[in-house]
Design an enzyme around this catalytic site. Sequence first.
Site, PDB file in Angstrom:
ATOM      1  N   ARG A  46       0.858  -1.183   0.000  1.00 14.55           N
ATOM      2  CA  ARG A  46       0.000   0.000   0.000  1.00 14.55           C
ATOM      3  C   ARG A  46       0.893   1.232   0.000  1.00 14.55           C
ATOM      4  NH1 ARG A  46       2.403   1.948   3.702  1.00 14.55           N
ATOM      5  NH2 ARG A  46       0.849   3.579   3.726  1.00 14.55           N
ATOM      6  N   GLY A  47       0.257   2.411  -0.135  1.00 11.86           N
ATOM      7  CA  GLY A  47       1.033   3.634  -0.285  1.00 11.86           C
ATOM      8  C   GLY A  47       1.160   3.914  -1.781  1.00 11.86           C
ATOM      9  N   ARG A  89      -6.977  -0.384  -7.057  1.00 11.55           N
ATOM     10  CA  ARG A  89      -7.464   0.593  -6.065  1.00 11.55           C
ATOM     11  C   ARG A  89      -7.708   1.901  -6.834  1.00 11.55           C
ATOM     12  NH1 ARG A  89      -4.286   1.061  -0.485  1.00 11.55           N
ATOM     13  NH2 ARG A  89      -6.209   2.083   0.191  1.00 11.55           N
ATOM     14  N   ASP A 237      -1.992  10.829  -2.149  1.00  4.36           N
ATOM     15  CA  ASP A 237      -2.410   9.780  -3.084  1.00  4.36           C
ATOM     16  C   ASP A 237      -2.774  10.345  -4.439  1.00  4.36           C
ATOM     17  OD1 ASP A 237      -2.992   8.664  -0.225  1.00  4.36           O
ATOM     18  OD2 ASP A 237      -2.701   6.970  -1.598  1.00  4.36           O
ATOM     19  N   ASN A 247      -5.348  12.408   0.587  1.00  3.32           N
ATOM     20  CA  ASN A 247      -4.420  11.584   1.382  1.00  3.32           C
ATOM     21  C   ASN A 247      -5.262  10.815   2.393  1.00  3.32           C
ATOM     22  OD1 ASN A 247      -1.693  10.709   2.042  1.00  3.32           O
ATOM     23  ND2 ASN A 247      -1.947  11.851   3.937  1.00  3.32           N
ATOM     24  N   LYS A 248      -4.602  10.045   3.199  1.00  2.00           N
ATOM     25  CA  LYS A 248      -5.289   9.173   4.160  1.00  2.00           C
ATOM     26  C   LYS A 248      -6.334   9.941   4.960  1.00  2.00           C
ATOM     27  CE  LYS A 248      -4.998   5.671   4.531  1.00  2.00           C
ATOM     28  NZ  LYS A 248      -5.997   4.884   3.744  1.00  2.00           N
TER      29      LYS A 248
HETATM   30  O1  MRU Z   1      -4.501   3.217   2.223  1.00  2.00           O
HETATM   31  P1  MRU Z   1      -3.017   3.423   2.107  1.00  2.00           P
HETATM   32  O2  MRU Z   1      -2.244   2.869   3.261  1.00  2.00           O
HETATM   33  O3  MRU Z   1      -2.511   2.955   0.768  1.00  2.00           O
HETATM   34  O4  MRU Z   1      -2.856   4.983   2.147  1.00  2.00           O
HETATM   35  C1  MRU Z   1      -1.585   5.546   2.067  1.00  2.00           C
HETATM   36  C2  MRU Z   1      -1.546   7.006   2.218  1.00  2.00           C
HETATM   37  O5  MRU Z   1      -2.565   7.653   2.351  1.00  2.00           O
HETATM   38  C3  MRU Z   1      -0.213   7.649   2.090  1.00  2.00           C
HETATM   39  O6  MRU Z   1      -0.139   8.776   2.884  1.00  2.00           O
HETATM   40  C4  MRU Z   1       0.016   8.047   0.630  1.00  2.00           C
HETATM   41  O7  MRU Z   1      -0.212   6.947  -0.221  1.00  2.00           O
HETATM   42  C5  MRU Z   1       1.374   8.573   0.394  1.00  2.00           C
HETATM   43  S1  MRU Z   1       2.562   7.313   0.519  1.00  2.00           S
HETATM   44  C6  MRU Z   1       4.096   7.913   0.131  1.00  2.00           C
END
Ligand code: MRU
Length: 344
Positions: A46-47, A89, A237, A247-248
Amino acid sequence: MEIKTLEFKDEKLFLVDQRKLPNSYEIFVCETYKDVDFAIKDMVVRGAPAIGASGAYGVVLGAKEFKSLDKDAFTTKMKEVLEVLNVSRPTAVNLMWGIKRMRSVLEDNIELSPEEIYEKLKEEGNKIAKEDVEINKAMGKHGNTLVPEKATILTHCNAGALATVGFGTALGVIREAFYSGKDIFVYADETRPRLQGAKLTSWELVKEGIPCNLIPDNVAATLIRDGKIDLIVVGADRIASNGDTANKIGTFMLSVVAKAYNVPMYIAAPISTIDFDIETGKDIVIEERDEKEVTHINGVQIAPEGVKVYNPSFDVTPNENITAIITEKGVIRPPFKENLSKLR
Ligand code: MRU
């Protein structure tokens, strides 16, 4: 300290299984493109940058699977591979960006044999992975110019080595500040519901020996109000042309409090996270995930049977709440629409 989030070798993709950290360090092996689709969906990996590179390697595995077919059948199958992986995703645009790069390689080499195309795709996948680490290191250097000699930094989710091919974006800035000898202290939000802060960011920070406290998400506002935070740095993201940033989930809330108390709010993200095809954050698709992420913790039910859940995985921080966006090409300040467009 090197964390190998993902590695392509022996014609397979090896992923650190992020569902298992920090309690166990296990490697998830992808042999087919469907394994990669699953790994992205289930958040083995993820990320945004990490799923971009994994998606690209997924295309390589698709080509490996179908390269013994005749040219027409190979081309048809590869279309399917691209379509499937493109939507593993929906929010992180790095995935679509990675798939687009692989699609171009396919199209540019259409006259070659499937075996030769496979080799070209592998080269491109390796290039994406190598570039990602270099980009993150460049971002770390630019971002470090914003960090005072002594600073307390708040971060959310995991934008570290585990969210990229290596080094990290937001955590890359923190790493660089620490390596450069600055006296820094990090508060890591636990990041409900998936707990990327608790499970992944604090794992990386502890491994590095970077002084930190893990905090429940609801502590952040108090720390900000009490003047305990010098700056906030998070990843992204997808960034719209005007700077609105997905973002998250919980990032938007942090940005509101940061603005109210004049704490700088920085986004660290590679240019591949900027979606120049969309004008504003309103056009960003926000993924909604399974209700079990909220009703259960580590498989144990914590909410009553039958309760309804709303579980968006991301939110959009409006550009007016963002102090600057740190990219590999430098620190971009408002007006974002104008200044981001120069990065195209
Ligand atoms: O749901 P995730 O864990 O994939 O979400 C990740 C994030 O929101 C990160 O902050 C984002 O992808 C940046 S990662 C360098």
